[in-house]
Scaffold this active site. Sequence first.
Site, PDB file in Angstrom:
ATOM      1  N   CYS A 114      -6.393  -4.185 -16.142  1.00  0.00           N
ATOM      2  CA  CYS A 114      -7.171  -4.296 -14.911  1.00  0.00           C
ATOM      3  C   CYS A 114      -8.391  -3.429 -15.331  1.00  0.00           C
ATOM      4  O   CYS A 114      -9.434  -3.239 -14.841  1.00  0.00           O
ATOM      5  CB  CYS A 114      -6.653  -3.526 -13.810  1.00  0.00           C
ATOM      6  SG  CYS A 114      -5.211  -4.315 -13.047  1.00  0.00           S
ATOM      7  N   HIS A 256     -11.601  -0.726  -9.175  1.00  0.00           N
ATOM      8  CA  HIS A 256     -10.713  -1.785  -9.274  1.00  0.00           C
ATOM      9  C   HIS A 256      -9.972  -1.786  -7.786  1.00  0.00           C
ATOM     10  O   HIS A 256      -9.736  -0.973  -7.012  1.00  0.00           O
ATOM     11  CB  HIS A 256      -9.895  -1.292 -10.457  1.00  0.00           C
ATOM     12  CG  HIS A 256      -8.566  -2.232 -10.470  1.00  0.00           C
ATOM     13  ND1 HIS A 256      -8.709  -3.748 -10.468  1.00  0.00           N
ATOM     14  CD2 HIS A 256      -7.353  -1.951 -10.463  1.00  0.00           C
ATOM     15  CE1 HIS A 256      -7.685  -4.100 -10.845  1.00  0.00           C
ATOM     16  NE2 HIS A 256      -6.708  -3.152 -10.728  1.00  0.00           N
ATOM     17  N   ASN A 286      -5.757  -8.438  -6.024  1.00  0.00           N
ATOM     18  CA  ASN A 286      -6.138  -7.854  -7.296  1.00  0.00           C
ATOM     19  C   ASN A 286      -6.086  -8.903  -8.193  1.00  0.00           C
ATOM     20  O   ASN A 286      -5.136  -9.632  -8.607  1.00  0.00           O
ATOM     21  CB  ASN A 286      -4.934  -6.922  -7.569  1.00  0.00           C
ATOM     22  CG  ASN A 286      -4.884  -6.139  -8.875  1.00  0.00           C
ATOM     23  OD1 ASN A 286      -5.752  -6.655  -9.593  1.00  0.00           O
ATOM     24  ND2 ASN A 286      -4.138  -5.272  -9.163  1.00  0.00           N
TER      25      ASN A 286
HETATM   26  O1  UT7 Z   1      -3.722  -3.304 -10.785  1.00  0.00           O
HETATM   27  C1  UT7 Z   1      -2.856  -2.741 -11.874  1.00  0.00           C
HETATM   28  C2  UT7 Z   1      -2.379  -1.678 -11.604  1.00  0.00           C
HETATM   29  N1  UT7 Z   1      -1.462  -1.709 -10.363  1.00  0.00           N
HETATM   30  C3  UT7 Z   1      -1.468  -1.042  -9.308  1.00  0.00           C
HETATM   31  O2  UT7 Z   1      -2.349   0.000  -9.181  1.00  0.00           O
HETATM   32  C4  UT7 Z   1      -0.680  -1.239  -8.023  1.00  0.00           C
HETATM   33  C5  UT7 Z   1       0.054  -0.001  -7.866  1.00  0.00           C
HETATM   34  N2  UT7 Z   1       1.114  -0.201  -6.632  1.00  0.00           N
HETATM   35  C6  UT7 Z   1       1.120  -0.362  -5.395  1.00  0.00           C
HETATM   36  O3  UT7 Z   1      -0.086  -0.988  -5.020  1.00  0.00           O
HETATM   37  C7  UT7 Z   1       2.188  -0.258  -4.539  1.00  0.00           C
HETATM   38  O4  UT7 Z   1       3.159   0.315  -5.205  1.00  0.00           O
HETATM   39  C8  UT7 Z   1       2.960  -1.581  -3.959  1.00  0.00           C
HETATM   40  C9  UT7 Z   1       2.004  -2.428  -3.053  1.00  0.00           C
HETATM   41  C10 UT7 Z   1       3.217  -2.505  -5.375  1.00  0.00           C
HETATM   42  C11 UT7 Z   1       4.076  -1.324  -3.288  1.00  0.00           C
HETATM   43  O5  UT7 Z   1       3.852  -0.285  -2.183  1.00  0.00           O
HETATM   44  P1  UT7 Z   1       4.679   0.816  -2.106  1.00  0.00           P
HETATM   45  O6  UT7 Z   1       4.078   1.516  -0.792  1.00  0.00           O
HETATM   46  O7  UT7 Z   1       4.651   1.565  -3.243  1.00  0.00           O
HETATM   47  O8  UT7 Z   1       5.937   0.344  -1.629  1.00  0.00           O
HETATM   48  P2  UT7 Z   1       7.547   0.556  -2.642  1.00  0.00           P
HETATM   49  O9  UT7 Z   1       7.490   0.005  -3.849  1.00  0.00           O
HETATM   50  O10 UT7 Z   1       7.633   1.956  -2.483  1.00  0.00           O
HETATM   51  O11 UT7 Z   1       8.587   0.037  -1.543  1.00  0.00           O
HETATM   52  C12 UT7 Z   1       8.928   0.454  -0.232  1.00  0.00           C
HETATM   53  C13 UT7 Z   1       9.788  -0.525   0.403  1.00  0.00           C
HETATM   54  C14 UT7 Z   1      11.019  -0.959  -0.197  1.00  0.00           C
HETATM   55  O12 UT7 Z   1      11.950  -0.797   0.748  1.00  0.00           O
HETATM   56  P3  UT7 Z   1      13.077   0.068   0.783  1.00  0.00           P
HETATM   57  O13 UT7 Z   1      13.560   0.269  -0.596  1.00  0.00           O
HETATM   58  O14 UT7 Z   1      12.354   1.425   1.218  1.00  0.00           O
HETATM   59  O15 UT7 Z   1      14.016  -0.416   1.835  1.00  0.00           O
HETATM   60  C15 UT7 Z   1      10.584  -2.212  -0.896  1.00  0.00           C
HETATM   61  O16 UT7 Z   1      11.552  -2.891  -1.054  1.00  0.00           O
HETATM   62  O17 UT7 Z   1       8.660  -1.766   0.747  1.00  0.00           O
HETATM   63  C16 UT7 Z   1       9.737  -2.971   0.276  1.00  0.00           C
HETATM   64  N3  UT7 Z   1       8.879  -3.944  -0.097  1.00  0.00           N
HETATM   65  C17 UT7 Z   1       8.225  -4.841   0.875  1.00  0.00           C
HETATM   66  N4  UT7 Z   1       8.525  -4.935   2.102  1.00  0.00           N
HETATM   67  C18 UT7 Z   1       7.792  -6.167   2.816  1.00  0.00           C
HETATM   68  C19 UT7 Z   1       8.375  -3.967  -1.383  1.00  0.00           C
HETATM   69  N5  UT7 Z   1       7.371  -5.157  -1.078  1.00  0.00           N
HETATM   70  C20 UT7 Z   1       7.187  -5.715  -0.047  1.00  0.00           C
HETATM   71  C21 UT7 Z   1       6.661  -6.808   0.719  1.00  0.00           C
HETATM   72  N6  UT7 Z   1       6.993  -6.951   1.871  1.00  0.00           N
HETATM   73  N7  UT7 Z   1       5.886  -7.462  -0.061  1.00  0.00           N
END
Ligand code: UT7
Length: 332
Positions: A114, A256, A286
């Site tokens: 990125c 980004h 992204n």
């Molecule tokens: O560009 C390169 C660098 N990349 C980035 O900068 C990305 C950085 N990361 C992020 O943007 C975020 O971490 C994500 C958007 C990928 C995920 O968001 P988050 O708020 O960090 O969610 P999480 O991974 O901590 O998951 C929270 C909950 C989990 O459920 P439980 O375990 O709390 O029951 C996940 O299973 O959200 C769940 N979850 C979803 N639910 C519905 C994860 N993805 C989804 C989804 N829809 N698509």
Amino acid sequence: MVRAAITGVHGYVPDYILTNQELETMVETSDEWITSRTGIKERRILKGDNQGTSVIGINSVNGLLEKTGTDPEEIDLIICATVTPDMPFPATANIIADKVGAKNAFGYDLSAACSGFLFGMDTGARYIESGIYKKVIVIGADKMSAIIDYTDRTTCIIFGDGGGAVLLEPVPKDDNVGVMDSILKADGSGAPYLHMKAGGSVKPATVETVANREHFAYQEGSTVFKFAVTNMADVAAKIMERNNLTAEDIRFLVPHQANKRIIDATANRMGIGEDKVMMNIERYGNTTAGTLPLCLWDYESQLKKGDNLILAAFGGGFTWGSSWVRWAYDSN
Ligand code: UT7
């Protein structure tokens, strides 16, 4: 003495729109979750046979050459930042150079995920400053759909296809415009949190790697999120500080587009309001190396000569960085 200035920008996104609603039919997710956690509503997908990242690059460069009135044979160098090259070799930059008629250019790909466009722009700027090269094109483009697992809801909702290109040319240093300063960083110990498991020299493709879905982007989202928020905000704040720039001096933050919450945290840290933040994540998601040139392209008509822009990125590697750019032309 010369400095490198961006003298044109053009972008390209494919026609197909993958909406949050369509993703709801593919994985267990909801428009509400995606919108509130990332700010993304839709992203573009490059469909069709034999359509690789070079398609995004070729369309971007052709548009750039046309709008800047540049003869492709005058181009000295093409750098293509991408993690989704058409194939491991030859470089996608070479394929693009051939198709746009840049017969006198040399070129290569640059892999910094990125942060690729930012690293490429800074590299291109140094070639211009050396005085040896007069016209350098830097492309940031990715066909992320080629390496995304559409059964993995944690990654498939974020990424999209697209990119753009800028033309760098020398301007007298006294004009006080161009690529003014950059801070670029990398930390390879971040690799476990964002990488592709197979397909490289460590683990070449086998029937097993395909069956185990190891040819897709793997991300531990919340860990990457934490590093991204801290590092992108830190480096953006640092480049302002070391150049004595205050929030009032900044026309736009060009961040980004990975997650709206990361962008908001960076803007807060810099003390700038939403009206000064380039944002198109809701439409494109992204696009990895594509996000920064796509932002510049979208907002080009609002830019005036002398506008201070702070570009900032964070991504796989980990790689991150920030550049201070003073816009070199009135776009209208
Ligand atoms: O560009 C390169 C660098 N990349 C980035 O900068 C990305 C950085 N990361 C992020 O943007 C975020 O971490 C994500 C958007 C990928 C995920 O968001 P988050 O708020 O960090 O969610 P999480 O991974 O901590 O998951 C929270 C909950 C989990 O459920 P439980 O375990 O709390 O029951 C996940 O299973 O959200 C769940 N979850 C979803 N639910 C519905 C994860 N993805 C989804 C989804 N829809 N698509």
